[in-house]
Design an enzyme around this catalytic site. Structure first.
Site, PDB file in Angstrom:
ATOM      1  N   SER B  47       0.797  -1.226   0.000  1.00 52.96           N
ATOM      2  CA  SER B  47       0.000   0.000   0.000  1.00 52.96           C
ATOM      3  C   SER B  47       0.828   1.274   0.000  1.00 52.96           C
ATOM      4  O   SER B  47       0.314   2.352  -0.246  1.00 52.96           O
ATOM      5  CB  SER B  47      -0.917   0.017   1.227  1.00 52.96           C
ATOM      6  OG  SER B  47      -0.143   0.089   2.405  1.00 52.96           O
ATOM      7  N   GLU B  68      10.469  -1.023  12.075  1.00 51.04           N
ATOM      8  CA  GLU B  68      10.762   0.304  11.534  1.00 51.04           C
ATOM      9  C   GLU B  68      12.059   0.870  12.082  1.00 51.04           C
ATOM     10  O   GLU B  68      12.801   1.555  11.374  1.00 51.04           O
ATOM     11  CB  GLU B  68       9.602   1.265  11.864  1.00 51.04           C
ATOM     12  CG  GLU B  68       8.262   0.887  11.244  1.00 51.04           C
ATOM     13  CD  GLU B  68       7.559  -0.244  11.982  1.00 51.04           C
ATOM     14  OE1 GLU B  68       7.947  -0.544  13.145  1.00 51.04           O
ATOM     15  OE2 GLU B  68       6.624  -0.843  11.417  1.00 51.04           O
TER      16      GLU B  68
END
Lengths: 271, 340
Positions: B47, B68
């Protein structure tokens, strides 16, 4: 020509004395974790790492990332004694406008491969360097010194997965396992044991060794260099404050101020 | 009215596209042109706009997994070895979860890492407040040496992506996954750090960034019928902030409204207020954003309306600031009379 183990022990002693001098002059800093790392850093900078102090940014050099960045004095002493900069610079450690910041800054200090400060971040950086080396077909290796207390940080384990998943056999992490963190015994605060097993289950090649025995350390680094397809971890058993009896295994000396009197006593103990 | 290089933005005619598509096209163009870029994603390639890139350039792409912090740290190592890296994750996962790594490793080392916050602003829509990214611009803006860019549409997003690859030091690029109107064309000027006047006007300046630039343009058209002349400026680069432009707007229009799809604290409005307060010419100003509250579930378009970020909300802020401006002028006249 390679230094003999006796010479390496001598180097480590000089590094320890420099650490104490820097901390006395600075009036602050971290004695315990710097002293525990002295032998590891001596072996790396005088024997193991492929470096050229006269060409600090030589592209093929092995890289060193000091994840336990509070041990900066040990690294600065090694860099100065290896000729990256004048030994007299050590006296400016932690002072205004010094090249030697409290924690390593690659823009200010010649020979620092990566700026570090916040705990738990070094191994990720080492991985990035190692991935770049593999992509570019370069043979340099990346060494990353991690504090044991620091492995309580989650990012260390994210990074440990990444190194193993990508088969980064050009990464060699070393844990300075001195069992003491700022607030006390690691095992009483947030137990790390069995630390070697944890890394093994993360698919690392783990080598347990005495982190103050230069011969054992040399053997460990050479074993690490021969491992293919996975990263290596040298779990180095050390003593916090090593070499200065009143500092050894005493968590107070994580970041206690070194006074004139204690400095004299500490230096006497070293020699 | 001359609006060179701007698309036809009549409400129903506007073409819609996620700005992350522009990011994707920018990355592909860089790789096609032979730039040595590496694109990283943290399990969002489906996405975030890196999916097509992954297919076309698998050897330049790395999915690090759902970590992350490690992604940013690994990017730092790659950058130290001379690579130009684009890391991609949700806006708040980058700006929030990985902030310390961005600060202490990327910014402190002045490394060439481009951090791309996908699905930012209210784009996460139905996922609700915890997943919407409203604070990212504010927290990234405080970082030393960080460039912060919020593209208005997919066309500008592509230009910003290419520009980021040439910008020394870290860059934060903020993208929307919601399909939003395309307001610019390939011909619209884009220079990092330089705000662009999209519509001339004399009564008030509206400074907008991101997907609400479109809404600001609509508000300006609407107010034209009421005889209010609104200047619209696309301030895509929130940092470094174009202070020269704000000084000019302050002198020329005497009132400013800022519009952003995010927290009204510390973002574009904050940057503008800081600048205005220091140019020695304080003027009436309104900040249109989301005021000290989280978002909530809803469609992106509904949420823009709900939080007053559509042309209607912007138009009422403009009317309010014009009243402030008029009151200020009257006050000044009265003071002048008294002092005689």
């Amino acid at each position: 020509m390679s230094p003999t183990p006796t010479e390496l022990r001598g180097v480590a002693k000089v590094i320890r004395r420099d650490i104490l001098t820097m901390l006395l002059e600075a009036g602050s800093g971290h004695p315990g974790g710097s002293l525990s790392a002295a032998d590891i850093i001596a072996v790396l900078y005088w024997e193991v790492m492929n470096i050229r102090p006269d060409r600090p940014v030589w592209e093929e050099r092995d890289r060193f990332v000091l994840s336990k960045a509070h041990a900066a004095p040990a690294l600065y002493a090694a860099l100065a004694r290896r000729g990256y900069f004048d030994v007299r610079e050590l006296l400016t450690f932690r002072k205004l406008k010094s090249k030697l910041q409290g924690f390593p800054d690659m823009h200010k200090t010649l020979g620092i491969d990566a700026s570090v400060g916040s705990p738990g971040q070094g191994l990720s950086i080492a991985n990035g360097l190692a991935i770049a080396a593999k992509r570019d077909g370069k043979s340099f290796r990346v060494y990353c010194l991690i504090g044991d207390g620091e492995t309580q940080e989650g990012q260390v384990w994210e990074a440990a997965m990444t190194s193993a998943h990508h088969g980064l056999d050009n990464v060699c992490a070393i844990i300075d396992r001195n069992r003491m963190m700022g607030d006390g015994d690691t095992e009483k605060i947030a137990a790390l044991a069995p630390l070697g097993d944890k890394w093994r289950t993360f698919n690392w090649h783990v080598i347990e060794t005495d982190g103050h025995d230069v011969e054992q350390l040399l053997g460990a680094f050479s074993e690490a260099a021969s491992v293919k397809g996975k990263p290596s971890l040298i779990l180095a058993r050390t003593v916090k404050g090593k070499g200065v009896p009143f500092m050894e295994n005493n968590p107070e000396w994580h970041d206690k101020k070194v006074t004139e009197d204690l400095y004299e006593e500490a230096v006497r103990a070293l020699s | 009215m001359a609006e060179m290089g701007l698309a036809d933005i009549h409400h129903n005619a506007a073409k819609l596209e996620a700005t992350s598509r522009g990011y994707e096209r920018g990355l592909i163009e860089l790789a096609e042109r032979g730039f040595d870029i590496i694109v990283m994603d943290a399990d969002l390639a489906g996405s975030s706009g890196t999916g097509e890139f992954r297919k076309r350039f698998p050897d330049r792409f790395m999915d690090i997994g759902l970590c992350e912090q490690d992604m940013i740290g690994t990017a730092a190592g790659l950058a130290l070895a001379g690579k130009c890296v684009f890391v991609t994750t949700h806006g708040m996962l980058a700006a929030g979860k990985a902030w310390d790594i961005i600060r202490s490793t990327i910014c402190y080392g002045t490394l060439n890492v481009n951090i791309c916050g996908a699905d930012a602003g209210l784009s996460a829509g139905a996922a609700g407040g915890s997943r919407q990214s409203l604070e990212d611009v504010a927290v990234m803006r405080t970082l030393t040496g960080m460039t912060v860019v919020v593209p208005a549409d997919s066309v500008e997003a592509k230009k910003a992506t290419i520009a980021a690859s040439r910008t020394p030091g870290p860059v934060y690029l903020r993208f929307a996954s919601a399909r939003v109107p395309i307001v610019t064309t390939d011909l619209t000027p884009f220079t990092m750090g330089q705000a662009e006047v999209y519509r001339q006007g004399d009564d008030v300046s509206v400074l907008a960034c991101g997907v609400v630039v479109y809404e600001a343009m609509r508000a300006a058209r609407k107010l034209e019928d009421e005889g209010i002349s609104v200047r619209v400026i696309n301030c895509h680069t929130v940092k470094p902030f174009d202070r020269a432009m704000v000084s000019r707007m302050a002198v020329e229009t005497g009132a400013i409204v800022t519009v952003e799809e995010g927290a009204s604290i510390g973002g574009l409005g904050g940057a503008c207020a800081e600048a205005l307060a220091q140019v020695g010419r304080p003027i009436p100003m309104k900040i249109v954003g989301i005021e000290d509250r989280f978002g909530e579930s809803g469609e992106h378009e509904e949420l823009l309306l709900h939080f007053g970020l559509t042309s209607r909300g912007i138009a009422s802020a403009i009317r309010e600031v014009l009243i402030m401006k008029a009151n200020g002028a009257r006050g000044a006249r009265e003071e002048e009379t008294r002092s005689r």
